[in-house]
Write a protein that holds these residues in place. Structure first.
Motif, PDB file in Angstrom:
ATOM      1  N   UNK A 119     -36.241  23.819 -16.885  1.00  0.00           N
ATOM      2  CA  UNK A 119     -37.220  23.490 -17.929  1.00  0.00           C
ATOM      3  C   UNK A 119     -38.206  24.597 -18.302  1.00  0.00           C
ATOM      4  N   UNK A 120     -38.127  25.744 -17.651  1.00  0.00           N
ATOM      5  CA  UNK A 120     -39.000  26.862 -18.012  1.00  0.00           C
ATOM      6  C   UNK A 120     -38.149  28.124 -18.020  1.00  0.00           C
ATOM      7  N   UNK A 121     -38.183  28.848 -19.139  1.00  0.00           N
ATOM      8  CA  UNK A 121     -37.323  30.013 -19.327  1.00  0.00           C
ATOM      9  C   UNK A 121     -38.130  31.176 -19.905  1.00  0.00           C
ATOM     10  N   UNK A 122     -37.790  32.380 -19.455  1.00  0.00           N
ATOM     11  CA  UNK A 122     -38.436  33.604 -19.922  1.00  0.00           C
ATOM     12  C   UNK A 122     -37.371  34.546 -20.456  1.00  0.00           C
ATOM     13  N   UNK A 123     -37.449  34.878 -21.738  1.00  0.00           N
ATOM     14  CA  UNK A 123     -36.542  35.851 -22.336  1.00  0.00           C
ATOM     15  C   UNK A 123     -37.149  37.230 -22.126  1.00  0.00           C
ATOM     16  N   UNK A 124     -36.395  38.119 -21.495  1.00  0.00           N
ATOM     17  CA  UNK A 124     -36.934  39.420 -21.091  1.00  0.00           C
ATOM     18  C   UNK A 124     -36.095  40.580 -21.609  1.00  0.00           C
ATOM     19  N   UNK A 125     -36.797  41.631 -22.032  1.00  0.00           N
ATOM     20  CA  UNK A 125     -36.157  42.869 -22.474  1.00  0.00           C
ATOM     21  C   UNK A 125     -36.634  43.984 -21.551  1.00  0.00           C
ATOM     22  N   UNK A 126     -35.701  44.710 -20.977  1.00  0.00           N
ATOM     23  CA  UNK A 126     -36.038  45.763 -20.009  1.00  0.00           C
ATOM     24  C   UNK A 126     -36.788  46.891 -20.694  1.00  0.00           C
ATOM     25  N   UNK A 127     -37.901  47.286 -20.084  1.00  0.00           N
ATOM     26  CA  UNK A 127     -38.676  48.439 -20.547  1.00  0.00           C
ATOM     27  C   UNK A 127     -38.493  49.643 -19.624  1.00  0.00           C
ATOM     28  N   UNK A 128     -38.337  49.376 -18.322  1.00  0.00           N
ATOM     29  CA  UNK A 128     -38.221  50.467 -17.358  1.00  0.00           C
ATOM     30  C   UNK A 128     -37.505  49.967 -16.109  1.00  0.00           C
ATOM     31  N   UNK A 129     -37.024  50.930 -15.338  1.00  0.00           N
ATOM     32  CA  UNK A 129     -36.335  50.628 -14.086  1.00  0.00           C
ATOM     33  C   UNK A 129     -36.878  51.556 -13.009  1.00  0.00           C
ATOM     34  N   UNK A 130     -37.139  50.997 -11.848  1.00  0.00           N
ATOM     35  CA  UNK A 130     -37.539  51.806 -10.692  1.00  0.00           C
ATOM     36  C   UNK A 130     -36.519  51.549  -9.595  1.00  0.00           C
ATOM     37  N   UNK A 131     -35.844  52.599  -9.189  1.00  0.00           N
ATOM     38  CA  UNK A 131     -34.802  52.470  -8.180  1.00  0.00           C
ATOM     39  C   UNK A 131     -35.377  52.780  -6.802  1.00  0.00           C
ATOM     40  N   UNK A 132     -35.155  51.875  -5.867  1.00  0.00           N
ATOM     41  CA  UNK A 132     -35.543  52.053  -4.478  1.00  0.00           C
ATOM     42  C   UNK A 132     -34.294  51.893  -3.621  1.00  0.00           C
ATOM     43  N   UNK A 133     -34.302  52.398  -2.424  1.00  0.00           N
ATOM     44  CA  UNK A 133     -33.159  52.329  -1.511  1.00  0.00           C
ATOM     45  C   UNK A 133     -31.991  51.490  -2.022  1.00  0.00           C
ATOM     46  N   UNK A 134     -31.976  50.202  -1.716  1.00  0.00           N
ATOM     47  CA  UNK A 134     -30.847  49.343  -2.082  1.00  0.00           C
ATOM     48  C   UNK A 134     -31.198  48.309  -3.140  1.00  0.00           C
ATOM     49  N   UNK A 135     -32.315  48.524  -3.834  1.00  0.00           N
ATOM     50  CA  UNK A 135     -32.773  47.551  -4.820  1.00  0.00           C
ATOM     51  C   UNK A 135     -33.284  48.262  -6.075  1.00  0.00           C
ATOM     52  N   UNK A 136     -33.094  47.607  -7.216  1.00  0.00           N
ATOM     53  CA  UNK A 136     -33.668  48.085  -8.473  1.00  0.00           C
ATOM     54  C   UNK A 136     -34.753  47.115  -8.905  1.00  0.00           C
ATOM     55  N   UNK A 137     -35.871  47.666  -9.369  1.00  0.00           N
ATOM     56  CA  UNK A 137     -36.940  46.876  -9.964  1.00  0.00           C
ATOM     57  C   UNK A 137     -36.793  46.998 -11.473  1.00  0.00           C
ATOM     58  N   UNK A 138     -36.652  45.850 -12.134  1.00  0.00           N
ATOM     59  CA  UNK A 138     -36.501  45.817 -13.587  1.00  0.00           C
ATOM     60  C   UNK A 138     -37.817  45.350 -14.194  1.00  0.00           C
ATOM     61  N   UNK A 139     -38.515  46.281 -14.820  1.00  0.00           N
ATOM     62  CA  UNK A 139     -39.789  45.988 -15.465  1.00  0.00           C
ATOM     63  C   UNK A 139     -39.464  45.599 -16.900  1.00  0.00           C
ATOM     64  N   UNK A 140     -39.855  44.384 -17.271  1.00  0.00           N
ATOM     65  CA  UNK A 140     -39.445  43.882 -18.577  1.00  0.00           C
ATOM     66  C   UNK A 140     -40.613  43.296 -19.353  1.00  0.00           C
ATOM     67  N   UNK A 141     -40.456  43.310 -20.639  1.00  0.00           N
ATOM     68  CA  UNK A 141     -41.398  42.645 -21.548  1.00  0.00           C
ATOM     69  C   UNK A 141     -40.896  41.222 -21.744  1.00  0.00           C
ATOM     70  N   UNK A 142     -41.798  40.258 -21.613  1.00  0.00           N
ATOM     71  CA  UNK A 142     -41.443  38.870 -21.886  1.00  0.00           C
ATOM     72  C   UNK A 142     -41.534  38.668 -23.393  1.00  0.00           C
ATOM     73  N   UNK A 143     -40.404  38.411 -24.021  1.00  0.00           N
ATOM     74  CA  UNK A 143     -40.370  38.203 -25.464  1.00  0.00           C
ATOM     75  C   UNK A 143     -40.679  36.756 -25.829  1.00  0.00           C
ATOM     76  N   UNK A 144     -40.337  35.837 -24.931  1.00  0.00           N
ATOM     77  CA  UNK A 144     -40.601  34.411 -25.166  1.00  0.00           C
ATOM     78  C   UNK A 144     -40.629  33.674 -23.839  1.00  0.00           C
TER      79      UNK A 144
END
Length: 185
Positions: A119-144
């Protein structure tokens, strides 16, 4: 003296009260991949942003890198089995939407669809990525951010009395408790 806590596999014990979510993203063939995720946080500031962490070897991570968008779908308390199925299987091997009997709704601003049962949804567009050891952080803008009637206050916001997400804390799932305050803290 304090007791040292085992951090567990993949830092699962670092989650100390996060809503469990299904992250959807389109594959190049148009098929929707869905994965359970609790590594998510909003960022402060005027621009609404969200960061999710995804293990590098997951199909979801590869698809987010290709598509540069995704949808975060908040799970309800009665969706524990869905969280488990979507968190323990690979979209490379199985259609998790079909496996869990989930349906989709079209998004307003991204190509990736919403999960109708969430019942709750966030539409996201990636703005940047930060790569760490075995994980990626996806920094996104919430469009809706969209809320279904089940959790809506009827005035374009979430009714916190109806808001019943499935929570993940210290490797366990929980229900939300009663409201104990108002305002920021």
């Amino acid at each position: 003296m304090r007791t040292l806590v085992d951090l567990g596999s993949f830092g699962e014990y670092l989650h100390y009260g996060m809503p469990l979510n299904l992250v959807t993203v389109l594959g190049p063939d148009g098929r929707v991949n869905v994965a359970t995720n609790a590594s998510i946080t909003p960022l402060p500031g005027e621009t609404p942003r969200l960061v999710i962490a995804v293990l590098k070897d997951n199909l979801t991570n590869t698809l987010i890198a290709q598509q540069r968008e995704f949808v975060v779908n908040v799970l309800t308390q009665d969706m524990r089995a869905v969280a488990r199925q979507c968190g323990t299987r690979s979209g490379s091997d199985v259609d998790k939407l079909a496996l869990c009997g989930l349906t989709t709704l079209p998004a307003r601003f991204v190509k990736t669809p919403l999960v109708a049962e969430c019942p709750l949804n966030f539409e996201c567009q990636v703005e940047a990525n930060q790569s760490l050891d075995d994980v990626d952080l996806w920094i996104s803008r919430i469009l809706a951010m969209e809320v279904a009637p089940a959790w809506s206050d009827g005035r374009a916001s979430v009714d916190l009395q109806k808001f019943q997400p499935l929570l993940y804390a210290f490797g366990q799932t929980f229900e939300r408790g009663p409201q104990i305050g108002f305002g920021s803290f």
